[in-house]
Scaffold this active site. Structure first.
Site, PDB file in Angstrom:
ATOM      1  N   CYS A 384      -8.600  20.247 -50.172  1.00  0.00           N
ATOM      2  CA  CYS A 384      -7.476  19.359 -49.940  1.00  0.00           C
ATOM      3  C   CYS A 384      -7.363  18.324 -51.071  1.00  0.00           C
ATOM      4  O   CYS A 384      -6.993  18.690 -52.169  1.00  0.00           O
ATOM      5  CB  CYS A 384      -7.571  18.739 -48.546  1.00  0.00           C
ATOM      6  SG  CYS A 384      -5.942  18.280 -47.930  1.00  0.00           S
ATOM      7  N   HIS A 510      -8.041  23.425 -45.096  1.00  0.00           N
ATOM      8  CA  HIS A 510      -9.403  23.033 -44.707  1.00  0.00           C
ATOM      9  C   HIS A 510     -10.188  24.231 -44.173  1.00  0.00           C
ATOM     10  O   HIS A 510     -10.236  24.450 -42.957  1.00  0.00           O
ATOM     11  CB  HIS A 510      -9.351  21.940 -43.632  1.00  0.00           C
ATOM     12  CG  HIS A 510      -8.856  20.643 -44.148  1.00  0.00           C
ATOM     13  ND1 HIS A 510      -9.693  19.643 -44.588  1.00  0.00           N
ATOM     14  CD2 HIS A 510      -7.597  20.183 -44.325  1.00  0.00           C
ATOM     15  CE1 HIS A 510      -8.967  18.615 -44.995  1.00  0.00           C
ATOM     16  NE2 HIS A 510      -7.695  18.918 -44.850  1.00  0.00           N
ATOM     17  N   GLU A 512     -13.280  24.618 -43.877  1.00  0.00           N
ATOM     18  CA  GLU A 512     -14.455  24.221 -43.090  1.00  0.00           C
ATOM     19  C   GLU A 512     -14.183  24.238 -41.593  1.00  0.00           C
ATOM     20  O   GLU A 512     -15.102  24.409 -40.789  1.00  0.00           O
ATOM     21  CB  GLU A 512     -14.955  22.835 -43.543  1.00  0.00           C
ATOM     22  CG  GLU A 512     -14.089  21.624 -43.162  1.00  0.00           C
ATOM     23  CD  GLU A 512     -12.926  21.345 -44.107  1.00  0.00           C
ATOM     24  OE1 GLU A 512     -12.542  22.262 -44.867  1.00  0.00           O
ATOM     25  OE2 GLU A 512     -12.380  20.219 -44.075  1.00  0.00           O
TER      26      GLU A 512
HETATM   27  N1  GLN Z   1      -4.425  12.565 -49.236  1.00  0.00           N
HETATM   28  C1  GLN Z   1      -4.042  13.913 -49.527  1.00  0.00           C
HETATM   29  C2  GLN Z   1      -2.735  14.307 -48.867  1.00  0.00           C
HETATM   30  O1  GLN Z   1      -2.326  13.669 -47.939  1.00  0.00           O
HETATM   31  C3  GLN Z   1      -5.148  14.892 -49.143  1.00  0.00           C
HETATM   32  C4  GLN Z   1      -5.387  14.959 -47.676  1.00  0.00           C
HETATM   33  C5  GLN Z   1      -6.712  15.575 -47.328  1.00  0.00           C
HETATM   34  O2  GLN Z   1      -7.609  15.671 -48.164  1.00  0.00           O
HETATM   35  N2  GLN Z   1      -6.871  15.976 -46.077  1.00  0.00           N
HETATM   36  O3  GLN Z   1      -2.126  15.270 -49.266  1.00  0.00           O
END
Ligand code: GLN
Length: 539
Positions: A384, A510, A512
């Site tokens: 992310c 994600h 994970e």
């Molecule tokens: N802050 C980033 C976004 O909103 C990444 C979010 C995250 O790592 N879950 O896109």
């Protein structure tokens, strides 16, 4: 089995006794006997969900396929049971009150005074029964957050009392998880705190059926007898939960203590078979007897609280076992990384994962770390925000786009290679408004990701507002950053890989959140494998 049976897990004496792990372990044992089980968590706080909570408050926010932002215990439920959870599996006081107040505004209460009993407790019970009514489950395990005696948990405990009355003792039971402290000076285990917390439960009209006792020392027979006598439970319903080396030992320990048998006997359920825990034991065997060992750096903003990255830590446990490898994690605060220090921090590591996160703080440190692993061909996995930082780093240092950034980091950047998603631009409210939940992604044949998954159409979970800016796609791709995973509907870049690097993978989603004991996540498995190979190449 016809109607679902309800098992409640309450906590006494102190928080952090591991109700989630006990619930998940019991769920595992029942599932291993062939029953269909799900686990839900009722949280007493007023937030509608934990999505708006700072990770330091409550650890990781776990996201389900249907896009619910939930408590991290749901991650344990999925990792143990290997089945997905949903919004219905996590309900907070905030959600309950919100529903009741909405109904009141719509006139549903027909002029009645709206009260905690019966309106709030009815709404709790309606949510409690939702999963059971689906007909999909034999057992619904419900973990009640907080400890008995907390003001906030009272309506939930009252709802439990009513459910037991409504359904009768063969259809609902209460397990009370409690602490038996060991006093070193006196060399004694103490039962008094448990006696008090059971008395407290009794004062709300709830008699626990089974006591699960967290302890550092084995419970001798006289302590078990004392607990049974003072707490009105059968002697064989005093279950020892001794501190374990790993949470994954707990189902085996609970089996030894016959927790599942006691539950089945009390609910008058015949078991078709003994629990089949062969696969689970195979996993434990691999986990405890590694052949290889690697150290992976986890770069993040919240590293002083490892719970903030719970699912990542557990995904490494699963992937490590699959590779017969012990994975040591070195926690690296992204704020501590500066240009001069990066080499000394990362040298000696066999792989680096840059974690998800929000906000500007620590982002430059992440970018520094990525530059180092890219140039030194150390395996890299970006999740992310970690993937977004990899794109920024590449744009700045390889393509030469000076000052390239994310508009999250610098709203005025000349080169917004990561930008707010179109759909997010008009959103101002915070809770539940990110791009959340499972979306499809198509992987390019021949990519590392496609190789890891063994397929080219995947579904992964998301939680973000910013995205790879497609205006820069061609330029970055030409320079060697390959967009190998794309959402077929929105064209959003979901996976990037680097040409000419042994393992450099960034994912917008994600992974994970989908790693379980039975299905370790393929990208974590391949990342650990790449780290093992990297280590061998450096010896
Ligand atoms: N802050 C980033 C976004 O909103 C990444 C979010 C995250 O790592 N879950 O896109």
């Amino acid at each position: 089995m016809s109607a679902a049976k309800y098992i409640f897990v309450t906590g006494g004496v102190t928080s952090s006794l591991g109700k989630g792990i006990i619930s998940a372990s019991l769920g595992k044992l029942l599932q291993a006997r062939g029953f269909k089980v799900t686990i839900q968590k009722f949280d007493p706080y007023i937030n509608i969900d934990p999505g708006t909570l700072n990770p330091y408050e409550h650890g990781e926010c776990y996201v389900t396929n249907d896009g619910a932002e939930t408590d991290l215990d749901l991650g344990h439920y999925e990792r143990f049971l290997n089945i997905p959870t949903s919004q219905a599996n996590n309900v907070t006081t905030g959600r309950i009150y919100n529903n009741v107040i909405t109904k009141e505004r719509q006139g549903e209460y027909l002029g009645k005074t709206v009260q905690v009993i019966p309106h709030i407790t009815d709404e709790i019970k309606r949510n409690l029964y939702l999963l059971g009514e689906s007909g999909d489950y034999d057992f619904i395990i419900t973990e009640i957050g907080g400890s008995v005696g907390d003001i906030e948990s009272l309506p939930f405990i009252e709802a439990v009392r009513q459910v037991r009355w409504d359904l009768g003792p063969n259809n609902a039971l209460v397990i009370h998880l409690t602490l038996i402290p060991y006093l070193k000076a006196a060399k004694e285990l103490k039962t008094k705190p448990t006696q008090h917390s059971v008395k407290e439960l009794l004062s709300y009209g709830v008699q626990p059926d089974i006591l699960v006792c967290r302890t550092e020392m084995p419970l001798p027979p006289d302590i078990r007898k004392k607990l049974a006598l003072f707490c009105n439970v059968h002697l064989n319903s005093v279950i020892e939960a001794i501190d374990a080396d790993t949470i994954y030992d707990v189902p085996i320990l609970m089996r030894k203590e016959k927790l599942d048998e006691r539950v089945l006997a009390k609910l008058k359920v015949q078991s078709k078979s003994e629990p089949d825990l062969e696969q689970w034991k195979d996993f434990l065997g691999k986990l405890k007897n590694p052949i290889e060992e690697v150290t992976i750096g986890l770069v993040g903003k919240y590293v002083t609280l490892p719970d903030a990255y719970k699912s990542i830590v557990e995904a490494f446990v699963h992937a490590g076992a699959q590779n017969d490898c012990r994975v040591n994690l070195k926690w690296i605060s992204s704020e501590e990384i500066q240009h001069e220090s990066v080499e000394s921090i990362i040298k000696g590591l066999h792989g680096v994962l840059v974690a998800p996160g929000f906000g500007e703080r620590g982002m430059e440190g992440k970018i520094e770390a990525i530059k180092f692993v890219r140039e030194n061909k150390i395996p890299f996995f970006g999740i992310c925000l970690g993937m977004q930082c990899a794109v920024i780093e590449f744009a700045r240092h390889v393509v030469g786009l000076d000052g390239a950034s994310s508009t999250e980091l610098n709203p005025k950047t000349k080169h917004p290679v990561i930008d707010l998603m179109e759909a997010q631009k008009k959103i101002t409210a915070k809770g539940g408004t990110m791009r959340l939940g499972a979306y499809t992604c198509k992987l390019k044949k021949g990519s590392k990701a496609a190789h890891a998954y063994g397929e080219t159409t995947i579904q992964e979970r998301h939680r973000h507002r910013y995205e790879f800016n497609n205006a820069y796609l061609e330029q970055l791709e030409e320079a060697g950053l390959k967009p190998v995973g794309i959402n077929p509907e929105s064209n959003l870049v979901e996976v990037v890989e680097l040409k000419d690097h042994p393992w450099f993978v960034g994912v917008q989603y994600h992974p994970e959140l989908r790693s379980t004991v039975m299905n370790p996540h393929p990208l974590f498995v391949k990342f650990v494998e790449a780290s093992v190979n990297y280590k061998k190449s450096t010896i």
